[in-house]
Design an enzyme around this catalytic site. Structure first.
Site, PDB file in Angstrom:
ATOM      1  N   ASP A   1     -43.767  16.105 -37.260  1.00  0.00           N
ATOM      2  CA  ASP A   1     -44.079  14.702 -36.937  1.00  0.00           C
ATOM      3  C   ASP A   1     -44.360  14.471 -35.459  1.00  0.00           C
TER       4      ASP A   1
ATOM      5  N   GLY B   1     -44.219   1.893 -39.496  1.00  0.00           N
ATOM      6  CA  GLY B   1     -44.708   3.179 -38.996  1.00  0.00           C
ATOM      7  C   GLY B   1     -43.645   3.904 -38.194  1.00  0.00           C
TER       8      GLY B   1
ATOM      9  N   GLY C   1     -31.329  19.330 -27.091  1.00  0.00           N
ATOM     10  CA  GLY C   1     -31.956  20.360 -26.263  1.00  0.00           C
ATOM     11  C   GLY C   1     -32.935  19.760 -25.264  1.00  0.00           C
TER      12      GLY C   1
ATOM     13  N   GLU D   1     -47.437  -7.747 -44.905  1.00  0.00           N
ATOM     14  CA  GLU D   1     -48.275  -6.661 -44.378  1.00  0.00           C
ATOM     15  C   GLU D   1     -49.348  -7.234 -43.458  1.00  0.00           C
TER      16      GLU D   1
ATOM     17  N   HIS E   1     -51.885  20.093 -74.911  1.00  0.00           N
ATOM     18  CA  HIS E   1     -51.927  18.814 -75.613  1.00  0.00           C
ATOM     19  C   HIS E   1     -50.629  18.603 -76.374  1.00  0.00           C
TER      20      HIS E   1
ATOM     21  N   ALA F   1     -46.260  -2.923 -45.635  1.00  0.00           N
ATOM     22  CA  ALA F   1     -46.451  -2.435 -47.017  1.00  0.00           C
ATOM     23  C   ALA F   1     -46.971  -1.009 -46.970  1.00  0.00           C
ATOM     24  N   GLY F   2     -46.302  -0.167 -46.170  1.00  0.00           N
ATOM     25  CA  GLY F   2     -46.674   1.246 -46.117  1.00  0.00           C
ATOM     26  C   GLY F   2     -45.798   2.021 -47.091  1.00  0.00           C
ATOM     27  N   VAL F   3     -45.679   3.307 -46.843  1.00  0.00           N
ATOM     28  CA  VAL F   3     -44.972   4.175 -47.782  1.00  0.00           C
ATOM     29  C   VAL F   3     -43.476   3.813 -47.874  1.00  0.00           C
ATOM     30  N   ILE F   4     -42.843   3.618 -46.705  1.00  0.00           N
ATOM     31  CA  ILE F   4     -41.405   3.307 -46.730  1.00  0.00           C
ATOM     32  C   ILE F   4     -41.177   1.908 -47.313  1.00  0.00           C
TER      33      ILE F   4
HETATM   34  P1  FAD Z   1     -37.562  15.465 -38.455  1.00  0.00           P
HETATM   35  O1  FAD Z   1     -37.280  15.626 -39.881  1.00  0.00           O
HETATM   36  O2  FAD Z   1     -37.576  14.091 -37.897  1.00  0.00           O
HETATM   37  O3  FAD Z   1     -36.475  16.340 -37.703  1.00  0.00           O
HETATM   38  C1  FAD Z   1     -36.370  16.351 -36.316  1.00  0.00           C
HETATM   39  C2  FAD Z   1     -34.982  16.834 -35.946  1.00  0.00           C
HETATM   40  O4  FAD Z   1     -34.958  17.095 -34.560  1.00  0.00           O
HETATM   41  C3  FAD Z   1     -33.881  15.815 -36.206  1.00  0.00           C
HETATM   42  O5  FAD Z   1     -32.790  16.440 -36.837  1.00  0.00           O
HETATM   43  C4  FAD Z   1     -33.491  15.342 -34.817  1.00  0.00           C
HETATM   44  O6  FAD Z   1     -32.117  14.971 -34.720  1.00  0.00           O
HETATM   45  C5  FAD Z   1     -33.756  16.595 -34.018  1.00  0.00           C
HETATM   46  N1  FAD Z   1     -33.978  16.362 -32.581  1.00  0.00           N
HETATM   47  C6  FAD Z   1     -34.810  15.460 -31.994  1.00  0.00           C
HETATM   48  N2  FAD Z   1     -34.792  15.639 -30.642  1.00  0.00           N
HETATM   49  C7  FAD Z   1     -33.934  16.663 -30.413  1.00  0.00           C
HETATM   50  C8  FAD Z   1     -33.504  17.342 -29.231  1.00  0.00           C
HETATM   51  N3  FAD Z   1     -33.982  17.012 -28.010  1.00  0.00           N
HETATM   52  N4  FAD Z   1     -32.620  18.341 -29.362  1.00  0.00           N
HETATM   53  C9  FAD Z   1     -32.135  18.723 -30.588  1.00  0.00           C
HETATM   54  N5  FAD Z   1     -32.517  18.130 -31.719  1.00  0.00           N
HETATM   55  C10 FAD Z   1     -33.406  17.122 -31.628  1.00  0.00           C
HETATM   56  N6  FAD Z   1     -42.238  13.095 -46.231  1.00  0.00           N
HETATM   57  C11 FAD Z   1     -42.648  13.708 -47.354  1.00  0.00           C
HETATM   58  O7  FAD Z   1     -43.387  14.687 -47.281  1.00  0.00           O
HETATM   59  N7  FAD Z   1     -42.243  13.280 -48.592  1.00  0.00           N
HETATM   60  C12 FAD Z   1     -41.422  12.222 -48.739  1.00  0.00           C
HETATM   61  O8  FAD Z   1     -41.069  11.853 -49.864  1.00  0.00           O
HETATM   62  C13 FAD Z   1     -40.974  11.549 -47.576  1.00  0.00           C
HETATM   63  N8  FAD Z   1     -40.145  10.498 -47.673  1.00  0.00           N
HETATM   64  C14 FAD Z   1     -39.709   9.892 -46.532  1.00  0.00           C
HETATM   65  C15 FAD Z   1     -38.865   8.788 -46.657  1.00  0.00           C
HETATM   66  C16 FAD Z   1     -38.410   8.148 -45.526  1.00  0.00           C
HETATM   67  C17 FAD Z   1     -37.496   6.956 -45.675  1.00  0.00           C
HETATM   68  C18 FAD Z   1     -38.789   8.625 -44.238  1.00  0.00           C
HETATM   69  C19 FAD Z   1     -38.277   7.955 -42.993  1.00  0.00           C
HETATM   70  C20 FAD Z   1     -39.631   9.704 -44.100  1.00  0.00           C
HETATM   71  C21 FAD Z   1     -40.100  10.343 -45.244  1.00  0.00           C
HETATM   72  N9  FAD Z   1     -40.968  11.426 -45.170  1.00  0.00           N
HETATM   73  C22 FAD Z   1     -41.418  12.029 -46.305  1.00  0.00           C
HETATM   74  C23 FAD Z   1     -41.423  11.955 -43.873  1.00  0.00           C
HETATM   75  C24 FAD Z   1     -40.599  13.207 -43.489  1.00  0.00           C
HETATM   76  O9  FAD Z   1     -39.245  12.854 -43.460  1.00  0.00           O
HETATM   77  C25 FAD Z   1     -41.063  13.726 -42.145  1.00  0.00           C
HETATM   78  O10 FAD Z   1     -42.450  13.959 -42.172  1.00  0.00           O
HETATM   79  C26 FAD Z   1     -40.348  15.024 -41.815  1.00  0.00           C
HETATM   80  O11 FAD Z   1     -38.956  14.849 -41.795  1.00  0.00           O
HETATM   81  C27 FAD Z   1     -40.818  15.558 -40.459  1.00  0.00           C
HETATM   82  O12 FAD Z   1     -40.128  16.739 -40.183  1.00  0.00           O
HETATM   83  P2  FAD Z   1     -39.885  17.224 -38.676  1.00  0.00           P
HETATM   84  O13 FAD Z   1     -39.152  18.512 -38.780  1.00  0.00           O
HETATM   85  O14 FAD Z   1     -41.138  17.170 -37.917  1.00  0.00           O
HETATM   86  O15 FAD Z   1     -38.944  16.097 -38.033  1.00  0.00           O
HETATM   87  P1  NAI Z   2     -46.822   3.508 -42.768  1.00  0.00           P
HETATM   88  O1  NAI Z   2     -47.740   3.856 -41.671  1.00  0.00           O
HETATM   89  O2  NAI Z   2     -46.937   4.174 -44.068  1.00  0.00           O
HETATM   90  O3  NAI Z   2     -46.885   1.952 -43.056  1.00  0.00           O
HETATM   91  C1  NAI Z   2     -46.618   0.981 -42.077  1.00  0.00           C
HETATM   92  C2  NAI Z   2     -47.239  -0.317 -42.540  1.00  0.00           C
HETATM   93  O4  NAI Z   2     -46.780  -1.346 -41.687  1.00  0.00           O
HETATM   94  C3  NAI Z   2     -48.764  -0.284 -42.471  1.00  0.00           C
HETATM   95  O5  NAI Z   2     -49.302  -0.744 -43.677  1.00  0.00           O
HETATM   96  C4  NAI Z   2     -49.061  -1.209 -41.307  1.00  0.00           C
HETATM   97  O6  NAI Z   2     -50.299  -1.879 -41.434  1.00  0.00           O
HETATM   98  C5  NAI Z   2     -47.885  -2.179 -41.377  1.00  0.00           C
HETATM   99  N1  NAI Z   2     -47.603  -2.866 -40.117  1.00  0.00           N
HETATM  100  C6  NAI Z   2     -47.604  -2.341 -38.870  1.00  0.00           C
HETATM  101  N2  NAI Z   2     -47.254  -3.309 -37.975  1.00  0.00           N
HETATM  102  C7  NAI Z   2     -47.026  -4.436 -38.689  1.00  0.00           C
HETATM  103  C8  NAI Z   2     -46.630  -5.754 -38.339  1.00  0.00           C
HETATM  104  N3  NAI Z   2     -46.407  -6.105 -37.071  1.00  0.00           N
HETATM  105  N4  NAI Z   2     -46.498  -6.675 -39.315  1.00  0.00           N
HETATM  106  C9  NAI Z   2     -46.718  -6.335 -40.622  1.00  0.00           C
HETATM  107  N5  NAI Z   2     -47.104  -5.100 -41.008  1.00  0.00           N
HETATM  108  C10 NAI Z   2     -47.240  -4.161 -40.053  1.00  0.00           C
HETATM  109  O7  NAI Z   2     -45.358   3.693 -42.135  1.00  0.00           O
HETATM  110  P2  NAI Z   2     -43.925   3.720 -42.800  1.00  0.00           P
HETATM  111  O8  NAI Z   2     -43.920   3.081 -44.119  1.00  0.00           O
HETATM  112  O9  NAI Z   2     -43.014   3.220 -41.742  1.00  0.00           O
HETATM  113  O10 NAI Z   2     -43.685   5.260 -43.003  1.00  0.00           O
HETATM  114  C11 NAI Z   2     -43.854   6.165 -41.908  1.00  0.00           C
HETATM  115  C12 NAI Z   2     -44.338   7.482 -42.374  1.00  0.00           C
HETATM  116  O11 NAI Z   2     -43.295   8.189 -43.022  1.00  0.00           O
HETATM  117  C13 NAI Z   2     -45.444   7.425 -43.415  1.00  0.00           C
HETATM  118  O12 NAI Z   2     -46.695   7.213 -42.843  1.00  0.00           O
HETATM  119  C14 NAI Z   2     -45.344   8.788 -44.015  1.00  0.00           C
HETATM  120  O13 NAI Z   2     -46.016   9.700 -43.195  1.00  0.00           O
HETATM  121  C15 NAI Z   2     -43.859   9.059 -43.971  1.00  0.00           C
HETATM  122  N6  NAI Z   2     -43.288   8.782 -45.297  1.00  0.00           N
HETATM  123  C16 NAI Z   2     -43.733   9.504 -46.361  1.00  0.00           C
HETATM  124  C17 NAI Z   2     -43.263   9.254 -47.627  1.00  0.00           C
HETATM  125  C18 NAI Z   2     -43.804  10.019 -48.772  1.00  0.00           C
HETATM  126  O14 NAI Z   2     -44.457  11.032 -48.550  1.00  0.00           O
HETATM  127  N7  NAI Z   2     -43.561   9.615 -50.009  1.00  0.00           N
HETATM  128  C19 NAI Z   2     -42.232   8.245 -47.879  1.00  0.00           C
HETATM  129  C20 NAI Z   2     -41.865   7.514 -46.689  1.00  0.00           C
HETATM  130  C21 NAI Z   2     -42.366   7.816 -45.458  1.00  0.00           C
END
Ligand code: FAD
Ligand code: NAI
Length: 487
Positions: free
Chosen positions: A326, A285, A122, A216, A466, A194-197
């Site tokens: 996001d 990130g 879109g 990290e 408990h 060493a972030g969440v992913i």
């Molecule tokens: P998104 O989920 O990114 O969805 C955006 C959508 O918009 C996509 O389908 C994309 O294709 C579509 N889009 C983009 N541009 C356009 C366009 N111009 N037209 C039409 N469609 C478009 N969060 C948690 O809370 N718990 C977790 O355990 C967790 N685990 C994660 C694990 C990983 C590996 C990753 C990468 C992220 C994780 N997250 C987790 C983060 C979570 O996935 C995001 O915060 C969440 O998906 C954000 O939702 P959103 O709707 O903003 O965007």
């Molecule tokens: P993150 O922000 O959690 O971690 C990125 C890490 O990479 C940081 O520790 C940062 O200092 C490091 N970094 C950045 N540049 C670097 C470099 N050049 N060299 C070495 N280290 C470097 O981001 P991540 O893990 O990519 O996840 C993105 C987001 O997705 C999270 O912040 C979270 O919001 C969401 N997420 C949430 C999950 C959950 O809720 N369980 C699971 C996975 C993702």
């Protein structure tokens, strides 16, 4: 589609699809436009979260933890399993099936709630002065259609941040998509970040047998977490899981060879180091995704990091255009995105009055729970000791280790602890930090307590079952006023 609809939602992730459903439930004529396609070129709703994020990562975390338990922990229960093996393709297929179930589930929910679903990208077309609708061009391959909508909710999510020195090929250099789709555990796996992913995906492959090295940049580990929790996590991940974690590194270069990847970096003592791995996950990130959305043409305001600028109610600077999830400020979490989606739907339905406020109406970011689904899990809500010290707020601490919790011991899961931080003057809970078994579930009680402005005394005076893990929160709350019983 030529008629003028009430709401067009761009993006079908947890921000967008939830917003669309709530709009439709409220009687608004709603379209959700989403570009995500599965491997067969079909729409796959749910965005990052369902396709390559929350759900598939948790599926693999669960499977890999079973294997790790069988290999290394189950004998503590007197159960001996020889020759346990792992079938990675079967594990991946199970994960894919879960993803498909949920993505098709959203399509069914859309049908049930009367949300029209449109597959394609879109783009907001430039609006002429005097227009009272937004025109959105939706492109899917060679097909283009125009949708006219009174209101637009942008929920286009985020994409992995790239390192300047290397391209992701999802063969040897992996982002989250590649890290969720390996056909076997690489012998040596590098993880940058060493972030969440990095920690979640690193854990998956480490449990399945990879030798994992995490690099990290920051001097400390998990800087967003309470540092006491972070230290405990680093100790457990290194000693119990066997992950090598190096903080304070500076990546110099990355070279892809025929079969390996070489990472050159400076360690925290400025020494030149080299890491040779078979696969490398880059998890440094995520960045807001606004490409192709028609931002410049319309003057949609973005900040210096590319996030769409919104007010407390998720309004952008353009009339009747909102943005959630996001792609806007705040934690990049699915539950935060969905909450904003619901809130905007209700605002549009209410007729979005003149109300402008500085108070955060949509989500109180201080009470958004964070969970990292490692083993042990890490969860927190509210402020941590670093932020309280920085803000000069006087606080008291109550802490309780899982080793002293009967249920945790029965589960053979005694690692970790719960920490409650309460205001030194009025005892109000300011933050709760957990590392241990099932803390992803236990954190909900702390969130509820904080949302209701509870004191540590409030949790301390509630009866907890408990034996249960929740008794550790009870004891930590008692501990704030030196009343813990079992320690
Ligand atoms: P998104 O989920 O990114 O969805 C955006 C959508 O918009 C996509 O389908 C994309 O294709 C579509 N889009 C983009 N541009 C356009 C366009 N111009 N037209 C039409 N469609 C478009 N969060 C948690 O809370 N718990 C977790 O355990 C967790 N685990 C994660 C694990 C990983 C590996 C990753 C990468 C992220 C994780 N997250 C987790 C983060 C979570 O996935 C995001 O915060 C969440 O998906 C954000 O939702 P959103 O709707 O903003 O965007
Ligand atoms: P993150 O922000 O959690 O971690 C990125 C890490 O990479 C940081 O520790 C940062 O200092 C490091 N970094 C950045 N540049 C670097 C470099 N050049 N060299 C070495 N280290 C470097 O981001 P991540 O893990 O990519 O996840 C993105 C987001 O997705 C999270 O912040 C979270 O919001 C969401 N997420 C949430 C999950 C959950 O809720 N369980 C699971 C996975 C993702």
């Amino acid at each position: 589609m030529s008629e003028r609809i009430d709401v067009a939602v761009i993006g079908g992730g947890p921000g967008g699809y939830v917003a669309a459903m709530r709009c439709a439930q409220l009687g608004l004529d709603t379209v959700c436009i989403d570009a995500w396609k599965n491997s067969r070129g079909r729409a796959s709703l749910g965005g990052t979260c369902l396709n390559v994020g929350c759900i598939p990562s948790k599926a693999l975390l669960e499977s890999s933890e079973h294997f790790f338990q069988i290999k290394h922990k189950i004998s503590a229960h007197g159960i001996h399993v020889d020759g346990a093996t792992v079938d990675v393709p079967a594990m991946i297929a199970r994960k894919d099936k879960i993803v498909t179930t949920f993505t098709t589930g959203i399509a069914s929910l859309f049908k049930k709630n009367n949300v029209k679903s449109v597959l394609g990208t879109g783009k907001l077309l430039k609006r002429s002065d005097g227009d009272d609708v937004w025109r959105i061009e939706v492109t899917n391959g060679d097909d283009t259609q125009i949708i006219e909508a009174k209101n637009v909710i942008v929920a286009t999510g985020s994409a992995p941040r790239q390192l300047p020195m290397i391209d992701i090929d999802n063969e040897k250099i992996l982002d989250n998509t590649g890290a969720l789709a390996l056909s076997e555990a690489p012998k040596r796996l590098g993880v940058i970040g060493a972030g969440v992913i990095g920690l979640e995906m690193g854990s998956v492959w480490c449990r399945l047998g990879s030798e994992v090295t995490v690099l990290e940049a920051m001097p400390d580990f998990l800087m967003a977490a309470d540092q006491q929790i972070a230290k405990e996590a680093k100790k457990i991940f290194s000693k119990e899981l066997g992950m090598a974690i190096h903080t304070g590194v500076e990546i110099q270069s990355i070279a892809i060879n025929k079969n390996t990847v070489d990472v050159h970096y400076k360690d925290n003592e400025d020494q030149e180091c080299q890491l040779e791995v078979d696969k490398l996950i880059v998890a440094v990130g995520r960045v807001p995704h606004t490409e192709g959305l028609g931002i410049q043409e319309n003057g949609l305001e973005v900040d210096e990091r590319g996030f769409i600028v919104v007010d407390a109610d998720c309004r952008t600077n353009l009339p009747n255009v909102y943005a959630v999830g996001d792609v806007v400020r705040g934690p990049m979490l699915a539950h935060k995105a969905s909450e904003e989606g619901v809130s905007v739907a209700e605002l549009i339905h209410a007729g979005d009055s003149e109300r402008q406020t500085d108070i955060n109406q949509v989500a109180n970011f201080n009470t958004v729970p964070w969970v990292i689904y490692t083993a042990p899990e890490i969860a927190w809500v509210g402020q941590n000791e670093q932020t309280l010290k920085e803000a000069g707020i006087a606080y008291k601490v109550g802490q309780f280790p899982f080793i002293a919790n009967g249920r945790a011991r029965a589960m053979n899961a005694g690692s970790g602890f719960i920490k409650v931080l309460a205001d030194a003057e009025n005892d109000r809970i300011l933050g709760v930090h957990m590392i241990g078994p099932h803390v992803s579930e236990l954190i909900a009680e702390a969130v509820m307590a904080m949302e209701f402005f509870a004191s540590s005394e409030d949790i301390a005076s509630i009866i907890h079952a408990h034996p249960s893990l929740s008794e550790s929160l009870h004891e930590a709350a008692l501990g704030v006023n030196d009343r813990a019983l079992h320690i």
